[in-house]
Design a protein around this motif. Structure first.
Motif, PDB file in Angstrom:
ATOM      1  N   THR A 190       5.614   9.818  -0.348  1.00 28.42           N
ATOM      2  CA  THR A 190       6.785   9.055  -0.773  1.00 28.42           C
ATOM      3  C   THR A 190       7.841   8.982   0.316  1.00 28.42           C
ATOM      4  OG1 THR A 190       6.431   9.638  -3.100  1.00 28.42           O
ATOM      5  CG2 THR A 190       8.640   8.942  -2.468  1.00 28.42           C
ATOM      6  N   HIS A 191       8.056  10.091   1.025  1.00 25.81           N
ATOM      7  CA  HIS A 191       9.101  10.084   2.041  1.00 25.81           C
ATOM      8  C   HIS A 191       8.783   9.108   3.167  1.00 25.81           C
ATOM      9  CE1 HIS A 191       6.352  12.955   4.049  1.00 25.81           C
ATOM     10  NE2 HIS A 191       6.934  12.560   5.172  1.00 25.81           N
ATOM     11  N   GLU A 192       7.494   8.898   3.449  1.00 32.34           N
ATOM     12  CA  GLU A 192       7.127   7.934   4.486  1.00 32.34           C
ATOM     13  C   GLU A 192       7.347   6.499   4.009  1.00 32.34           C
ATOM     14  OE1 GLU A 192       3.285   8.476   6.145  1.00 32.34           O
ATOM     15  OE2 GLU A 192       3.604  10.605   6.645  1.00 32.34           O
ATOM     16  N   ALA A 193       7.094   6.241   2.733  1.00 33.45           N
ATOM     17  CA  ALA A 193       7.353   4.913   2.176  1.00 33.45           C
ATOM     18  C   ALA A 193       8.839   4.596   2.226  1.00 33.45           C
ATOM     19  CB  ALA A 193       6.831   4.834   0.741  1.00 33.45           C
ATOM     20  N   SER A 233       0.793  -1.231   0.000  1.00 32.69           N
ATOM     21  CA  SER A 233       0.000   0.000   0.000  1.00 32.69           C
ATOM     22  C   SER A 233       0.825   1.282   0.000  1.00 32.69           C
ATOM     23  CB  SER A 233      -0.957   0.004   1.204  1.00 32.69           C
ATOM     24  OG  SER A 233      -1.902  -1.033   1.079  1.00 32.69           O
ATOM     25  N   PRO A 234       1.962   1.353   0.730  1.00 36.48           N
ATOM     26  CA  PRO A 234       2.716   2.613   0.739  1.00 36.48           C
ATOM     27  C   PRO A 234       3.357   2.978  -0.591  1.00 36.48           C
ATOM     28  CG  PRO A 234       3.243   1.276   2.670  1.00 36.48           C
ATOM     29  CD  PRO A 234       2.469   0.400   1.733  1.00 36.48           C
ATOM     30  N   HIS A 247      11.006   5.962   4.315  1.00 42.61           N
ATOM     31  CA  HIS A 247      11.373   5.821   5.726  1.00 42.61           C
ATOM     32  C   HIS A 247      11.032   4.420   6.237  1.00 42.61           C
ATOM     33  CE1 HIS A 247      12.011   6.876   9.935  1.00 42.61           C
ATOM     34  NE2 HIS A 247      10.844   6.307  10.194  1.00 42.61           N
ATOM     35  N   ALA A 248       9.893   3.865   5.828  1.00 42.82           N
ATOM     36  CA  ALA A 248       9.493   2.529   6.287  1.00 42.82           C
ATOM     37  C   ALA A 248      10.472   1.473   5.779  1.00 42.82           C
ATOM     38  CB  ALA A 248       8.082   2.216   5.811  1.00 42.82           C
ATOM     39  N   CYS A 249      10.926   1.636   4.545  1.00 45.35           N
ATOM     40  CA  CYS A 249      11.914   0.708   3.985  1.00 45.35           C
ATOM     41  C   CYS A 249      13.223   0.806   4.755  1.00 45.35           C
ATOM     42  CB  CYS A 249      12.128   1.017   2.509  1.00 45.35           C
ATOM     43  SG  CYS A 249      13.393   0.017   1.703  1.00 45.35           S
ATOM     44  N   TYR A 250      13.680   2.036   5.011  1.00 41.65           N
ATOM     45  CA  TYR A 250      14.917   2.222   5.763  1.00 41.65           C
ATOM     46  C   TYR A 250      14.788   1.647   7.173  1.00 41.65           C
ATOM     47  CZ  TYR A 250      16.711   5.490   2.222  1.00 41.65           C
ATOM     48  OH  TYR A 250      17.183   6.055   1.058  1.00 41.65           O
TER      49      TYR A 250
END
Length: 422
Positions: A157-160, A147-148, A162-165
């Motif tokens: 996009t920056h939250e997606a 979903s992100p 951040h979640a990956c990092y």
């Protein structure tokens, strides 16, 4: 079991002594304490397999941890083999989010069909992807990875990114080896790029990982014998004899003289279902011994098909002339050097001309890498035991047989990645 499974605190497992629980006891605990909560959620406990996230939300993760720690059971295996529920025979992914599962499987299917990868290579990619899925779930408290990043997502996009990092931060905290994290990063980047290329995702959040995380792995010295050199030998092998030569030296770790005199009677394949075929030696440098054949039996079978006949002596490398029925150590060296030249190996590796000894060195290096991977896989269990050292689990909590089986499977996968991508 019903009284121990319930208590006033709300945690149905607070008073359970996991060390005394058999798999039958775990089944009873499931029906007494897990199933009623599923029913309360409006789900059928006989058909709806609860996700890792559900166990987390319900405060029941101790059930999963104890099941794995004391019986080496994933919940997927427990669901199928012990509870006997459903016909779910698929891979036990660390997510139950349907769209994420579909995206992961579609990626692997494309690599299988369009990249012509062997099943062992697909399994390695799946294992590394699942490690990321687990890290993402633990770091972000969700198993929805799709979903992100989908097109028209409400997630910035920056939250997606951040979640990956955050998932890789979690891997860092678990102290996975740099080589493992690099491999995970590579397949994660490929997966997200696959989604972007098929217009299933608008962004690849893994792109910046290469600059964000500077994992230090000792660079492969081109002067040292590497998996790429072995792959070159595999590609250059033009006959079953040459293929078996490379397998015996690099996948079995045999010495040149042991390869030269190898006899069919030394190969023991009539072993228990969970055991591994092996080759025996009555006399070896360090005395009698056995070498497990975790990989390469197909090369052995191809060679046998060439040799079987009324006048065959049983030696895998018979001599066509000479005082012995098998070739000499010098012949093995000669064959190897002819193959190395055809494979266009460097004139010098490790400061010497390519030789069978380098293959044996490769085998030892691979085995050392396998031990590192095994240790990484035991870190979760070690943490649950209050230890920072996974070797404690290997020595104290795994049986000798189980420990050997784990090491052999990792070794087989590592060798398959080298030989089957040649």
């Amino acid at each position: 079991m019903s009284e121990t499974a319930r208590n006033a605190s709300g945690d149905p497992f607070e008073d359970v002594r996991w060390t005394t629980c058999s798999l039958t006891d775990f089944c009873e605990l499931y029906w007494e304490s897990v199933a009623p909560r599923l029913e309360a959620d409006g789900r059928d406990p006989e058909t709806h397999r609860p996700s890792h996230q559900w166990f987390r939300d319900e405060g029941l993760r101790g059930f999963l941890a104890a099941l794995r720690r004391h019986h080496d059971r994933s919940f997927g295996d427990f669901w199928r083999e012990d509870l006997g529920l459903g016909d779910d025979t698929g891979y036990d992914w660390a997510t139950d989010h349907d769209e994420t599962l579909d995206a992961l499987q579609a990626f692997l299917d494309s690599r299988r069909s369009r990249h012509s990868l062997r099943e062992s290579s697909i399994a390695a990619k799946r294992r590394r992807l699942n490690r990321y899925v687990e890290a993402y779930r633990e770091a972000n408290d969700t198993d929805d990875l799709l979903s992100p990043v989908v097109r028209d997502s409400d997630v910035p996009t920056h939250e997606a990114v951040h979640a990956c990092y955050a998932a890789f931060d979690w891997l860092n905290e678990r102290e996975y080896g740099a080589r493992t994290k690099l491999r995970v990063r590579s397949v994660v980047d490929d997966w997200y790029q696959h989604l972007v290329g098929r217009r299933l995702a608008a962004v690849n959040p893994a792109t910046g990982l290469y600059d964000e995380f500077k994992w230090q792995v000792e660079e492969t010295d081109p002067s040292q014998f590497s998996p790429d050199h072995v792959r070159a030998l595999v590609r250059a092998a033009e006959s079953p004899r040459e293929r078996l030569l490379v397998v015996a030296l690099a996948a079995w770790g045999l010495r040149a003289n042991e390869v030269a005199s190898l006899h069919l009677s030394q190969i023991e394949r009539d072993v228990a279902e969970d055991d591994t075929p092996y080759v025996t030696f009555e006399e070896r440098k360090n005395g009698p011994g056995e070498v497990n054949l975790v990989y390469g039996l197909d090369a052995l079978d191809a060679r046998l098909a060439d040799l079987v006949g009324d006048d065959w002596s049983g030696y895998l490398f018979p001599s066509e002339r000479g005082a012995t029925a098998h070739v000499t150590r010098e012949t093995v060296w000669s064959w190897f050097r002819q193959l190395a030249e055809r494979a266009d190996l460097p004139e010098e590796i490790d400061g010497e001309r390519p030789s069978p000894q380098l293959c044996r060195r490769f085998w030892y290096d691979t085995y050392t890498s396998v031990l590192e991977s095994v240790m990484e896989g035991l870190e979760d269990i070690a943490a649950e035991q209050g230890s920072d050292d996974p070797r404690v689990v290997l020595s104290n909590y795994l049986s000798a047989e189980r420990s050997r089986k784990v090491r052999r499977e990792f070794m087989r996968q590592e060798l398959a990645e080298v030989f089957e991508t040649g």
